[in-house]
Design an enzyme around this catalytic site. Structure first.
Site, PDB file in Angstrom:
ATOM      1  CG  ASP A  32      18.109  -7.608   9.497  1.00  0.00           C
ATOM      2  OD1 ASP A  32      17.912  -6.537  10.085  1.00  0.00           O
ATOM      3  OD2 ASP A  32      17.388  -8.039   8.575  1.00  0.00           O
TER       4      ASP A  32
ATOM      5  CD  GLU B 270      15.858  -6.629  13.985  1.00  0.00           C
ATOM      6  OE1 GLU B 270      15.243  -5.558  13.892  1.00  0.00           O
ATOM      7  OE2 GLU B 270      15.985  -7.405  13.014  1.00  0.00           O
TER       8      GLU B 270
HETATM    9  O1  TEU Z   1      14.124  -5.040  11.123  1.00  0.00           O
HETATM   10  C1  TEU Z   1      13.279  -6.029  11.547  1.00  0.00           C
HETATM   11  C2  TEU Z   1      11.905  -5.743  11.891  1.00  0.00           C
HETATM   12  O2  TEU Z   1      11.228  -6.714  11.818  1.00  0.00           O
HETATM   13  C3  TEU Z   1      11.256  -4.459  12.242  1.00  0.00           C
HETATM   14  O3  TEU Z   1      11.932  -3.649  13.102  1.00  0.00           O
HETATM   15  C4  TEU Z   1      10.867  -3.815  10.947  1.00  0.00           C
HETATM   16  O4  TEU Z   1      11.741  -2.775  10.671  1.00  0.00           O
HETATM   17  C5  TEU Z   1       9.477  -3.255  10.934  1.00  0.00           C
HETATM   18  O5  TEU Z   1       9.434  -2.138  11.728  1.00  0.00           O
HETATM   19  C6  TEU Z   1       8.402  -4.244  11.261  1.00  0.00           C
HETATM   20  O6  TEU Z   1       7.166  -3.612  11.149  1.00  0.00           O
HETATM   21  C7  TEU Z   1      15.280  -5.380  10.459  1.00  0.00           C
HETATM   22  C8  TEU Z   1      16.063  -4.125  10.161  1.00  0.00           C
HETATM   23  O7  TEU Z   1      16.478  -3.552  11.358  1.00  0.00           O
HETATM   24  C9  TEU Z   1      15.228  -3.244   9.324  1.00  0.00           C
HETATM   25  O8  TEU Z   1      15.811  -1.991   9.090  1.00  0.00           O
HETATM   26  C10 TEU Z   1      14.967  -3.949   8.021  1.00  0.00           C
HETATM   27  O9  TEU Z   1      14.072  -3.213   7.257  1.00  0.00           O
HETATM   28  C11 TEU Z   1      14.399  -5.351   8.248  1.00  0.00           C
HETATM   29  O10 TEU Z   1      15.045  -6.078   9.266  1.00  0.00           O
HETATM   30  C12 TEU Z   1      14.575  -6.167   6.993  1.00  0.00           C
HETATM   31  O11 TEU Z   1      15.924  -6.446   6.795  1.00  0.00           O
END
Ligand code: TEU
Ligand code: CA
Length: 579
Positions: free
Chosen positions: A224, A278
């Site tokens: 993440d 990610e």
């Molecule tokens: O997501 C990271 C992220 O930065 C984006 O996709 C975020 O969800 C948002 O849309 C930005 O505007 C990851 C996870 O996949 C997400 O579900 C979590 O909420 C986030 O990290 C925090 O852990």
């Protein structure tokens, strides 16, 4: 119907009988050949009627996933969590979330996966923890607590936060804590304090946690927001032009590659793993720094350039096919010779693939979902299929703000609507298309109440279209989206050129058709996808001759004659040809 049967002919016979694939043997490249399926456990399958999906629910559906052709399951966080952000806020990295079951349930699930030749990767969420994690409970107690340095604490400035960093979930990224009067950093919700990776104790705790799960038999991690783990020296204010997209600063800390190389040395290199980062905030130019195998960091990353092609935060923008193709070409280039890529069109943070890039009207939904499947599974990168997309599940018909559950929506509503900056109707009209909750509605297993997801009250409403769109009916129907995915995975598995072959876009500017080749040694395949509701006659570039049809998505009207110079592509037709 006759047309469907004809177009499926090449693979219908053997594939519908669903010969289970042999497990991919261990070794350097199993993760390149694998197809990954993302399970968002909360919304997958509830077995005890509490309205929340659980691990036993996953175990119960492993045969469904095996038949589909899945090699690896990526499980979104299954750890103990107060669920401020549905498990992306972890309270205990070695405990299973009570709502999802027990460690015994986890062990059984993993054993059942292995029995079927499938692997499991789990979510490593270590940029931040929950504020209820024991480390943070200690850390906030006093400035000299032994855990103080596990997190990022600073004094305020001029009566306010230490700098102007915004949080992705609204407001400042700093929260003042009464016990000491200092502020802690949280890029996401207040209940998700950022860990301090400068502290070697924190890094060792993370590595220990990774070993704990690897020793249990998991095969790797989806990491993440991993580029965010190294913070900028000095934490100075963002310049005005960086405020709207702070991810490009947050992802560029000076020590991120040092940390990832250390993690690789200490942990990953000692196991047979796959890793996917990610990479929110990572540009095309920077991507190889993470994925070039010679650097020993990660195997691959998720680029955001496709899923965010038509987005500016919560705002939806128009998009054109050439933009999508350009993103694919650039992503492919970043993979290069020494790196590897992912291929995905949706996940738990994005709207549904068919609603986003296809046409989710009743007439075109199934065929356009299949066209997208063809595109996704014929890229040079490991495909990550998000649960429900194999059925062509759609966005949810949201009405008012009360229909949403997401912590991100609550923060934005406060920042943009309650502040008077954006009218409620304007925000809601974009949100309907961009909300993460679109992808989080429960899996639609059958036409039974609540789509067969639960016998109780689902934690988030089931899309009312479950009576038409569900797994039970699609498994029975050889012409369904589900079976098209299954056939595609089988074709991919049997066709090394579709996995490893060179990618070439034949016609980057064409606004209607995506035409590309995949070439490995003397094997060459052509993929043609019509992105419109109209018939398009597509003339093949000079010198290309179709030898045979490998697989089409049921749209083709008649077989192409070998040697044909053009193809009459039906609306949303997607076909793989051998050249
Ligand atoms: O997501 C990271 C992220 O930065 C984006 O996709 C975020 O969800 C948002 O849309 C930005 O505007 C990851 C996870 O996949 C997400 O579900 C979590 O909420 C986030 O990290 C925090 O852990
Ligand atoms: Ca349950």
């Amino acid at each position: 119907m006759a047309a469907v049967a004809l177009s499926l002919a090449p693979f219908y016979g053997s594939a519908y009988a669903a010969t289970p694939q042999a497990p991919i043997p261990p070794g350097a490249a199993w993760w390149k050949e694998a197809v990954v399926y993302q399970v968002y456990p909360r919304s997958f399958n509830d077995t005890n009627g509490d309205g929340i999906g659980d691990l036993n629910g996953i175990t119960a559906k492993l045969d469904y996933l095996k038949t589909l052709g899945v090699d690896v399951i990526w499980l979104s966080p299954h750890f103990d969590s107060p669920n401020a952000d549905n498990g992306y806020d972890i309270r205990d990295y070695r405990k299973v979330m009570a709502e999802f079951g027990s460690m015994d349930d986890f062990d059984r699930m993993l054993a059942e996966m292995k029995k079927r030749g499938m692997r499991l990767i789990i979510d490593l969420v270590v940029n931040h923890s929950s504020d209820e994690h024991q480390w943070f409970v200690e850390s906030r107690k006093s400035k000299d607590n032994p855990y103080r340095d596990y997190y990022i604490w600073r004094d305020g400035k001029d009566g306010g936060a230490p700098n102007n960093y915004p949080s992705f979930f609204g407001g400042s990224a700093w929260e003042k804590d009464e016990a000491t009067g200092q502020y802690y950093l949280h890029y996401f919700a207040r209940k998700q304090p950022d860990l301090n990776w400068e502290n070697p104790k924190v890094r060792n705790e993370v590595y220990d946690t990774m070993r704990f799960w690897l020793d249990k038999g998991v095969s790797g991690f989806r990491m993440d927001v991993i580029p965010f783990i190294s913070k900028q020296n000095g934490l100075s204010d963002l310049p005005a032009d960086k405020l709207a997209h702070p991810e490009f600063v947050y992802a560029n800390g000076p020590r991120v590659h040092e940390y990832l190389q250390e993690m690789n040395r200490e942990v990953l290199s000692r196991y047979d793993t796959m890793t996917v980062g990610e990479a929110f905030g990572v540009t095309f130019e920077q991507a190889p720094l993470f994925t070039d195998a010679r650097r020993k960091e990660l195997n691959m990353i998720f680029h955001f350039d496709i899923v965010r092609l038509d987005r500016d935060g919560w705002r939806k923008k128009d998009w054109m096919l050439p933009q999508l193709k350009a993103a694919y070409a650039q992503i492919d280039r970043t993979g290069g010779t020494h790196g590897w890529n992912t291929s995905f069109l949706s996940n738990h943070d994005n709207p549904r693939a068919v609603s986003h890039f296809g046409d989710d009207s009743p007439e075109w939904r199934a065929v356009s979902a299949k066209a997208l499947a063809t595109m996704m599974l014929t890229q040079r990168g490991t495909p990550f299929l998000y649960q429900g997309d194999e059925l062509g599940m759609t966005n949810y018909p949201f009405r008012g703000i009360e229909d949403y559950n997401d912590v991100e929506v609550k923060g934005q509503w406060h920042d943009f609507v309650e502040s008077g900056k954006v009218p409620a109707e304007e925000y809601l009209s974009h949100l309907r298309q961009t909300s993460r909750d679109n992808a989080r509605t429960p899996m639609q297993w059958s036409a039974a109440p609540n789509g067969g997801f639960t016998s109780g009250k689902p934690w988030l409403a089931v899309n009312p279209n479950y009576t038409r769109i569900n797994a039970a009916s699609q498994v029975e129907d050889a012409g369904s989206v589900y079976h098209h995915y299954r056939r595609l995975m089988e074709v991919r598995r049997q066709t090394p050129a579709l996995i490893h072959g060179e990618f070439r876009d034949l016609d980057p500017a064409n606004p209607k058709v995506f035409a590309y080749t995949r070439t490995l040694d003397d094997k060459r395949y052509l993929v043609l996808i019509n992105f419109t509701r109209e018939t398009v006659v597509y003339g093949l570039p000079e010198g290309l001759k179709i030898a045979a049809t490998v697989l089409d998505n049921g749209a083709a009207q008649q077989p192409v004659q070998p040697g044909a110079a053009s193809v009459s592509l039906q609306p949303w037709q997607a076909t793989i040809y051998e050249l």
